[in-house]
Motif scaffolding. Structure first.
Motif, PDB file in Angstrom:
ATOM      1  N   ALA A 209       0.846  -1.188   0.000  1.00 16.20           N
ATOM      2  CA  ALA A 209       0.000   0.000   0.000  1.00 16.20           C
ATOM      3  C   ALA A 209       0.885   1.243   0.000  1.00 16.20           C
ATOM      4  O   ALA A 209       2.016   1.212   0.500  1.00 16.20           O
ATOM      5  N   PRO A 210       0.405   2.337  -0.578  1.00 14.08           N
ATOM      6  CA  PRO A 210       1.193   3.574  -0.592  1.00 14.08           C
ATOM      7  C   PRO A 210       1.586   3.994   0.821  1.00 14.08           C
ATOM      8  O   PRO A 210       0.768   3.948   1.744  1.00 14.08           O
ATOM      9  N   ALA A 211       2.841   4.358   0.981  1.00 16.09           N
ATOM     10  CA  ALA A 211       3.325   4.766   2.301  1.00 16.09           C
ATOM     11  C   ALA A 211       2.735   6.124   2.679  1.00 16.09           C
ATOM     12  O   ALA A 211       2.531   6.979   1.809  1.00 16.09           O
ATOM     13  N   PRO A 212       2.448   6.337   3.953  1.00 19.64           N
ATOM     14  CA  PRO A 212       1.962   7.652   4.368  1.00 19.64           C
ATOM     15  C   PRO A 212       3.065   8.686   4.209  1.00 19.64           C
ATOM     16  O   PRO A 212       4.251   8.340   4.205  1.00 19.64           O
ATOM     17  N   PRO A 213       2.709   9.951   4.082  1.00 16.97           N
ATOM     18  CA  PRO A 213       3.741  10.983   3.945  1.00 16.97           C
ATOM     19  C   PRO A 213       4.594  11.064   5.205  1.00 16.97           C
ATOM     20  O   PRO A 213       4.096  10.877   6.319  1.00 16.97           O
ATOM     21  N   ALA A 214       5.884  11.323   5.017  1.00 23.75           N
ATOM     22  CA  ALA A 214       6.787  11.452   6.165  1.00 23.75           C
ATOM     23  C   ALA A 214       6.501  12.761   6.897  1.00 23.75           C
ATOM     24  O   ALA A 214       6.169  13.766   6.274  1.00 23.75           O
ATOM     25  N   PRO A 215       6.618  12.758   8.224  1.00 26.11           N
ATOM     26  CA  PRO A 215       6.386  13.993   8.975  1.00 26.11           C
ATOM     27  C   PRO A 215       7.492  15.005   8.728  1.00 26.11           C
ATOM     28  O   PRO A 215       8.664  14.642   8.606  1.00 26.11           O
ATOM     29  N   LEU A 216       7.134  16.275   8.653  1.00 25.43           N
ATOM     30  CA  LEU A 216       8.107  17.349   8.510  1.00 25.43           C
ATOM     31  C   LEU A 216       8.487  17.887   9.884  1.00 25.43           C
ATOM     32  O   LEU A 216       7.647  17.970  10.781  1.00 25.43           O
ATOM     33  N   MET A 217       9.749  18.255  10.035  1.00 24.60           N
ATOM     34  CA  MET A 217      10.206  18.831  11.293  1.00 24.60           C
ATOM     35  C   MET A 217       9.692  20.257  11.427  1.00 24.60           C
ATOM     36  O   MET A 217       9.963  21.099  10.563  1.00 24.60           O
TER      37      MET A 217
ATOM     38  N   ASP B 272      -4.927  12.935  27.069  1.00 22.23           N
ATOM     39  CA  ASP B 272      -3.560  12.601  27.395  1.00 22.23           C
ATOM     40  C   ASP B 272      -2.687  12.341  26.145  1.00 22.23           C
ATOM     41  O   ASP B 272      -1.464  12.336  26.226  1.00 22.23           O
ATOM     42  N   TYR B 273      -3.287  12.066  24.997  1.00 19.65           N
ATOM     43  CA  TYR B 273      -2.540  11.621  23.824  1.00 19.65           C
ATOM     44  C   TYR B 273      -3.378  11.932  22.594  1.00 19.65           C
ATOM     45  O   TYR B 273      -4.610  11.940  22.654  1.00 19.65           O
ATOM     46  N   ALA B 274      -2.708  12.196  21.470  1.00 21.27           N
ATOM     47  CA  ALA B 274      -3.465  12.520  20.255  1.00 21.27           C
ATOM     48  C   ALA B 274      -2.770  12.002  19.014  1.00 21.27           C
ATOM     49  O   ALA B 274      -1.545  11.849  18.965  1.00 21.27           O
ATOM     50  N   GLU B 275      -3.579  11.739  17.978  1.00 26.10           N
ATOM     51  CA  GLU B 275      -3.108  11.488  16.624  1.00 26.10           C
ATOM     52  C   GLU B 275      -3.773  12.525  15.730  1.00 26.10           C
ATOM     53  O   GLU B 275      -4.985  12.748  15.826  1.00 26.10           O
ATOM     54  N   VAL B 276      -2.981  13.178  14.888  1.00 30.81           N
ATOM     55  CA  VAL B 276      -3.481  14.301  14.094  1.00 30.81           C
ATOM     56  C   VAL B 276      -3.481  13.934  12.611  1.00 30.81           C
ATOM     57  O   VAL B 276      -2.467  13.493  12.073  1.00 30.81           O
ATOM     58  N   TRP B 277      -4.638  14.129  11.978  1.00 31.20           N
ATOM     59  CA  TRP B 277      -4.812  13.899  10.550  1.00 31.20           C
ATOM     60  C   TRP B 277      -4.988  15.245   9.856  1.00 31.20           C
ATOM     61  O   TRP B 277      -5.712  16.118  10.346  1.00 31.20           O
ATOM     62  N   VAL B 278      -4.325  15.405   8.711  1.00 32.57           N
ATOM     63  CA  VAL B 278      -4.441  16.630   7.912  1.00 32.57           C
ATOM     64  C   VAL B 278      -4.815  16.241   6.485  1.00 32.57           C
ATOM     65  O   VAL B 278      -4.090  15.477   5.838  1.00 32.57           O
ATOM     66  N   ASN B 279      -5.953  16.731   6.047  1.00 27.32           N
ATOM     67  CA  ASN B 279      -6.428  16.432   4.684  1.00 27.32           C
ATOM     68  C   ASN B 279      -6.452  14.934   4.401  1.00 27.32           C
ATOM     69  O   ASN B 279      -6.036  14.461   3.340  1.00 27.32           O
ATOM     70  N   GLY B 280      -6.928  14.174   5.378  1.00 31.28           N
ATOM     71  CA  GLY B 280      -7.118  12.738   5.184  1.00 31.28           C
ATOM     72  C   GLY B 280      -5.879  11.888   5.336  1.00 31.28           C
ATOM     73  O   GLY B 280      -5.917  10.683   5.061  1.00 31.28           O
ATOM     74  N   GLN B 281      -4.771  12.464   5.802  1.00 30.26           N
ATOM     75  CA  GLN B 281      -3.539  11.702   5.967  1.00 30.26           C
ATOM     76  C   GLN B 281      -2.918  11.980   7.332  1.00 30.26           C
ATOM     77  O   GLN B 281      -3.009  13.094   7.849  1.00 30.26           O
ATOM     78  N   MET B 282      -2.278  10.935   7.890  1.00 29.71           N
ATOM     79  CA  MET B 282      -1.556  11.095   9.146  1.00 29.71           C
ATOM     80  C   MET B 282      -0.075  10.856   8.858  1.00 29.71           C
ATOM     81  O   MET B 282       0.366   9.710   8.752  1.00 29.71           O
ATOM     82  N   PRO B 283       0.719  11.915   8.677  1.00 27.59           N
ATOM     83  CA  PRO B 283       2.149  11.735   8.366  1.00 27.59           C
ATOM     84  C   PRO B 283       2.864  10.970   9.476  1.00 27.59           C
ATOM     85  O   PRO B 283       2.704  11.260  10.655  1.00 27.59           O
ATOM     86  N   ARG B 284       3.666   9.983   9.062  1.00 22.86           N
ATOM     87  CA  ARG B 284       4.385   9.176  10.048  1.00 22.86           C
ATOM     88  C   ARG B 284       5.445   8.360   9.326  1.00 22.86           C
ATOM     89  O   ARG B 284       5.376   8.137   8.122  1.00 22.86           O
ATOM     90  N   ARG B 285       6.426   7.896  10.090  1.00 21.30           N
ATOM     91  CA  ARG B 285       7.463   7.027   9.540  1.00 21.30           C
ATOM     92  C   ARG B 285       7.955   6.109  10.644  1.00 21.30           C
ATOM     93  O   ARG B 285       8.433   6.567  11.686  1.00 21.30           O
TER      94      ARG B 285
END
Length: 275
Positions: free
Chosen positions: A37-45, A160-173
């Motif tokens: 499956a297509p990899a999610p976008p990498a998070p930017l610093m 206590d904790y969150a996961e953030v999605w932007v425009n339908g994607q959650m950047p991660r690596r």
């Protein structure tokens, strides 16, 4: 002189990136990648500089700057059959509903909570999940600040904790720190919405808040400690009759093509007389 400095910048960036790329190229030549499956976008610093403009999304005035209308809904754990190839004895899987991070998700039936409602303690306690959603539109100006070309960073600090999605994607690596979408126990998420925004840019934000640690099932609730948008400009700083231009962000962006998030960038500083 300007051309010479830019040439040096690009040469240094290439020399820094090539050694790190060689193992990747060698591995790709030795073994063809399997279909996946297509990899999610990498998070930017996100930048560590002091922002030039900060907007508090937990106030009606701050959210109104972006035409943001906050909505919220509790997420449930639902039971289903085990997935294919599960070990014998495992007959059940568990999922969450709804999957509100998906692009274009219909939240029209969700209640509007307002900006101040982000700080309300939600959920029934123990193992609890809450979705928060809003659509943000970048304005041309925030007060006297021109947003054109600015780097925009969303800070979502959920207890206590969150996961953030932007425009339908959650950047991660996997295997790398993710200062953006996935962070940790009571640590702010800082998500780069765009390196250079334009007036009218739209961002669909979905924040999945979790009461944790999950194995503790604590007797508290889910709520926002902080929500804000920070703007940064990689601009020339005027100093007397000379100007100094820090090009380290350009080098970082070149190196970040590999998807890394913990690269120390070198700062190439140019000094030239102003005509």
């Amino acid at each position: 002189m300007r051309k010479q400095y830019l040439v040096k910048l690009v040469a240094c960036a290439v020399l820094a990136a090539v050694p790190a790329m060689i193992p990747t190229v060698t591995m790709a030549q030795a073994q063809a990648p399997a279909a996946a499956a297509p990899a999610p976008p990498a998070p930017l610093m996100p930048p560590s500089l002091v922002p030039l403009k900060v907007v508090d999304l937990m106030t009606p005035e701050g959210s109104a700057v972006f035409d943001a209308q906050w909505k919220s809904m509790e997420a449930k754990i639902v039971e289903g059959p085990a997935i294919a190839n599960a070990m014998a004895g495992y007959k059940t899987s568990y999922d969450i509903q709804p999957h509100a991070g998906e692009r274009g998700f219909d939240d029209s039936s969700w209640p509007v909570i307002g900006a101040k409602g982000l700080s309300d303690r939600r959920g029934g306690g123990k193992v609890s999940f809450i979705w928060y959603r809003a659509n943000l539109t970048i304005p041309a100006k925030v007060g006297d600040f021109d947003t054109s070309g600015a780097t925009a960073v969303l800070t979502a600090y959920v207890d206590d904790y969150a996961e953030v999605w932007v425009n339908g994607q959650m950047p991660r690596r996997a295997g790398y720190p993710s200062p953006a979408s996935i962070q940790g126990f009571n640590i702010p998420n800082r998500v780069v919405l765009a390196d250079a925004v334009k007036p009218g840019d739209k961002f669909q934000i979905a924040v999945f808040g979790v009461n944790g640690p999950i194995s503790v099932a604590p007797l508290n609730f889910v709520w926002f400690r902080e929500a804000k948008i920070e703007f940064f400009h990689w601009q020339v700083a005027e100093r007397g009759r000379h100007r100094h231009e820090c090009l380290c962000h350009c080098v970082y962006k070149l190196l970040n093509l590999r998807g890394g998030t913990n690269i120390s960038c070198l700062c190439f500083r140019r000094r030239s007389a102003i005509n």
